[in-house]
Design a protein around this motif. Structure first.
Motif, short mmCIF file in Angstrom:
data_model
loop_
_atom_site.label_atom_id
_atom_site.label_comp_id
_atom_site.label_asym_id
_atom_site.label_seq_id
_atom_site.Cartn_x
_atom_site.Cartn_y
_atom_site.Cartn_z
N LYS A 188 0.84 -1.20 0.00
CA LYS A 188 0.00 0.00 0.00
C LYS A 188 0.88 1.25 0.00
N GLY A 189 1.88 1.26 0.92
CA GLY A 189 2.78 2.40 1.04
C GLY A 189 3.57 2.62 -0.24
N ARG B 203 2.84 1.65 -3.34
CA ARG B 203 2.00 2.09 -4.47
C ARG B 203 1.60 3.55 -4.32
N ARG B 204 1.36 3.95 -3.08
CA ARG B 204 1.00 5.34 -2.81
C ARG B 204 2.12 6.27 -3.27
N GLU B 205 3.38 5.80 -3.10
CA GLU B 205 4.54 6.64 -3.46
C GLU B 205 4.97 6.42 -4.91
N GLY B 206 4.20 5.65 -5.65
CA GLY B 206 4.51 5.44 -7.06
C GLY B 206 5.70 4.53 -7.33
N THR C 61 11.25 4.57 -7.87
CA THR C 61 10.11 5.10 -8.61
C THR C 61 10.48 5.13 -10.09
N VAL D 151 10.57 5.21 2.17
CA VAL D 151 9.20 5.51 2.62
C VAL D 151 9.05 5.04 4.05
N LEU E 92 7.15 3.74 7.07
CA LEU E 92 5.88 3.04 7.25
C LEU E 92 5.59 2.78 8.74
N GLU F 262 2.18 2.95 10.05
CA GLU F 262 1.15 2.07 9.48
C GLU F 262 0.68 1.11 10.57
#
Lengths: 131, 214
Positions: A16-17, A19-22, A124, B5, B7, B10
């Motif tokens: 999820k994380g 995909r959110r960041e491309g 990305t 990223v 997380l 989360e």
């Protein structure tokens, strides 16, 4: 035995994380496993790899770190790690749930009972030079 | 390009379970229901203890029981024979109950009870990670499982408010020291109250009721 359900939760958070960041690819996953969970990190990683097949995380390197327990004693105010008993019967050090200072059993667990993904390193799209 | 990223914020499955458990506990309290999560080894006597507790407490409480089992209703039927309102949860293949199972089941629990026993799946490992929102957690082992049950499963004893060592009448033929088992619990988790029982004959049931503050 519940490594699979925990891994499912973690895999969902990762994808999820990402995909959110491309992300087009997930390169590294930093997993944290609390000392006080009943989880075997190798098994969590095994399930993660299974769950990541045919996804952007298929080739990701999964690194895990054990988060030591931290407790607070409600009787004497001690705050810190648990005492560990080194008994030859056990092949790993066994945490003792008595306060290391006053030896009473009134401990609140502050850290060490979770399994989370701390962060992930992603790639990305290569033509995305704007950031 | 590469990017890190974060997380960490989360949702973690175990943290989510704990939050749900707290919510369930609040709900049960609001409904005036006291609750006990009964964990323990396979065949250690969880159901027999619940039968005895139900017999002994049925004049003081309106008792309900949620019985977790992979596929059968054997335990629920046995407890139900004592006038307890039972609610079955078949976990299918799951080795433990979790707060999510319970959150659905509590809606089915009738309004007219004030004491709820939740019988977990026989397992000394996984339930430790999954609190269900009960006021108290109790763990049952028996001497027939051998002398190392406590030492081998330290985490569940840390979680338990009360630990029962059952089948004390078989300690001698099994050559298992009840005293040693009790000491093992106290070493790992000094805050856990230990009750030694022979559930079959009802020995120790008064001590258990005291330990559970019922």
């Amino acid at each position: 035995m519940h490594e699979m359900s925990v891994a499912q939760g973690a895999a969902e958070a990762v994808l999820k994380g990402a995909r959110r960041e491309g992300a087009v690819k997930i390169i590294r996953i930093n997993l944290e496993v609390g000392q006080l969970t009943f989880l075997n990190p190798e098994q969590v990683i095994f399930w993660l790899k299974e769950l990541f097949k045919n996804t952007e995380a298929e080739e990701a390197e999964i690194i895990h770190k054990i988060i030591p327990a931290r407790v607070r004693c409600s009787k004497c105010g001690y705050e810190g790690p648990l005492q560990v008993k080194d008994d030859p019967l056990f092949h790993q050090a066994l945490p003792v749930f008595a306060c290391p200072k006053c030896e009473r059993g009134s401990l609140e667990i502050l850290e060490g009972r979770d399994c989370i993904v701390r962060d992930i390193e992603i790639e990305t799209s290569p033509d995305d030079q704007t950031e | 390009m590469h990017k890190i990223v974060d997380l960490a914020s989360e949702e973690s499955l175990l943290a989510h379970n704990r939050e749900l458990a707290e919510k369930i506990n609040k709900q049960l309290k609001e409904r005036g229901i006291r609750s006990v999560d009964v964990m323990g080894a396979i065949g250690s006597g969880k159901t027999t203890i619940l039968e005895k507790l139900s017999e002994r407490l049925k004049d003081r409480y309106r008792i309900g029981a949620l019985a977790g089992d992979l596929t059968t209703t054997i335990d629920a039927d046995r407890i139900g024979a004592h006038g307890v309102k039972t609610f079955q949860i078949n976990t299918g293949k799951e080795c433990h109950l979790d707060a999510h199972f319970i959150s659905h089941a509590v809606d089915k629990v009738s309004e007219d009870i004030d004491l709820l026993f939740i019988e977990n799946v026989g397992n000394l490992i996984c339930p430790a990670d999954f609190p269900l929102g009960a006021d108290q957690r109790m763990v049952v082992i028996s001497v027939t499982e051998g002398p190392y049950m406590v030492k081998k499963h330290p985490y569940i004893f840390r979680e338990a408010d009360v630990a029962v060592i059952n089948k004390k009448d078989l300690a001698e033929p099994m050559q298992v020291s009840v005293k040693q088992l009790k000491e093992d619990v106290k070493t790992i988790s000094p805050g856990t109250r230990v009750v030694i029982m022979c559930a079959r004959t009802g020995e120790g049931i008064e001590e258990l009721i005291l330990a559970l503050e019922l």
